[in-house]
Motif scaffolding. Structure first.
Motif, short mmCIF file in Angstrom:
data_model
loop_
_atom_site.label_atom_id
_atom_site.label_comp_id
_atom_site.label_asym_id
_atom_site.label_seq_id
_atom_site.Cartn_x
_atom_site.Cartn_y
_atom_site.Cartn_z
N TYR A 52 0.83 -1.21 0.00
CA TYR A 52 0.00 0.00 0.00
C TYR A 52 0.86 1.26 0.00
CZ TYR A 52 -3.22 3.60 1.59
OH TYR A 52 -3.94 4.76 1.70
N SER A 54 3.93 1.56 -1.05
CA SER A 54 4.88 1.59 -2.16
C SER A 54 4.43 2.53 -3.28
CB SER A 54 5.05 0.18 -2.73
OG SER A 54 5.89 0.21 -3.87
N LYS A 55 5.39 3.11 -3.95
CA LYS A 55 5.12 3.98 -5.11
C LYS A 55 5.19 3.19 -6.43
CE LYS A 55 5.09 7.70 -2.54
NZ LYS A 55 3.90 7.80 -1.74
N LYS A 57 4.14 0.77 -9.33
CA LYS A 57 2.86 0.47 -9.96
C LYS A 57 2.49 -1.00 -9.78
CE LYS A 57 0.26 0.77 -14.22
NZ LYS A 57 0.19 1.18 -15.59
N ASP A 59 3.33 -2.98 -7.33
CA ASP A 59 2.90 -3.16 -5.94
C ASP A 59 1.47 -2.68 -5.73
OD1 ASP A 59 5.35 -4.25 -5.34
OD2 ASP A 59 6.14 -2.45 -4.35
N SER A 60 1.13 -1.59 -6.38
CA SER A 60 -0.23 -1.06 -6.29
C SER A 60 -1.24 -2.05 -6.88
CB SER A 60 -0.31 0.28 -7.02
OG SER A 60 -1.62 0.78 -7.00
N PHE A 63 -1.56 -4.92 -4.45
CA PHE A 63 -2.38 -4.53 -3.32
C PHE A 63 -3.86 -4.60 -3.68
CE2 PHE A 63 -4.68 -1.35 -0.84
CZ PHE A 63 -4.38 -1.78 0.45
N GLN A 64 -4.21 -4.07 -4.85
CA GLN A 64 -5.61 -4.11 -5.29
C GLN A 64 -6.10 -5.55 -5.46
OE1 GLN A 64 -7.83 -1.58 -5.67
NE2 GLN A 64 -6.25 -0.30 -4.77
#
Length: 173
Positions: A52, A54-55, A57, A59-60, A63-64
């Motif tokens: 969450y 992390s910057k 993409k 990782d994002s 997370f989703q």
């Protein structure tokens, strides 16, 4: 006057017998499937929150995938996405598959307790009927939440109570 009493008495008896039948009714074949695949990710809660923060993409997206109500429709490529982010397919015995089916087909929960936590969907079930993907169930055992796609009836958390989550935990772990 006697006939009126008889009609009222019959209506009362019918009403009472129909109520008893409905409250004890089992949700037979709520989930119809002949094949079940199980995927699991043992990611820690700490690592989920790192995703969450992390910057990155990727990782994002991860997370989703692990915390949100995604996908919003049956997606045959979803398994590949799970594998990409560390989910592993695990074999389940037929006894465990039957136990899972029984849990989801049990009487529906009427005393659901709310948990105030972020769902981490570590467990994912793929349901097939005649080799066609019919449903996906994402399970967050720690938060007692499920998210399902392709299931006909849309019950909150598929009608599971705490005891069913405990049973699922024993089966899947």
């Amino acid at each position: 006057m006697n006939s009126m009493k008889i009609v009222l008495l019959l209506n009362f008896v019918l009403l009472i017998s129909s109520c008893k039948e409905n409250t004890a009714k089992k949700e037979d074949d709520f989930l119809e499937f002949d094949k079940l695949e199980y995927y699991y990710n043992d990611i820690s809660e700490e690592n989920v929150f790192n995703l969450y923060d992390s910057k990155n993409k990727e990782d994002s997206i991860h997370f989703q995938l692990i915390t949100s109500i995604y996908p919003d429709e049956l997606d045959s490529n979803f398994k590949q996405k799970l594998k990409q982010f560390g989910y592993k397919q695990k074999s389940l015995t037929q006894v465990k598959k039957d136990s899972i089916k029984n849990i989801f087909n049990a009487l529906k929960c009427t005393d659901k307790k709310a948990y105030g936590c972020l769902p981490i969907y570590r467990d994912v079930l793929f349901l097939y009927k005649e080799n066609k993907l019919k449903g996906i169930i994402k399970i967050a055992l720690d938060c007692h939440q499920t998210y399902s796609i392709g299931i006909n009836e849309k019950l909150e958390d598929l009608g599971l109570c705490s005891k069913e989550y405990k049973s699922l935990n024993k089966i899947l772990r």
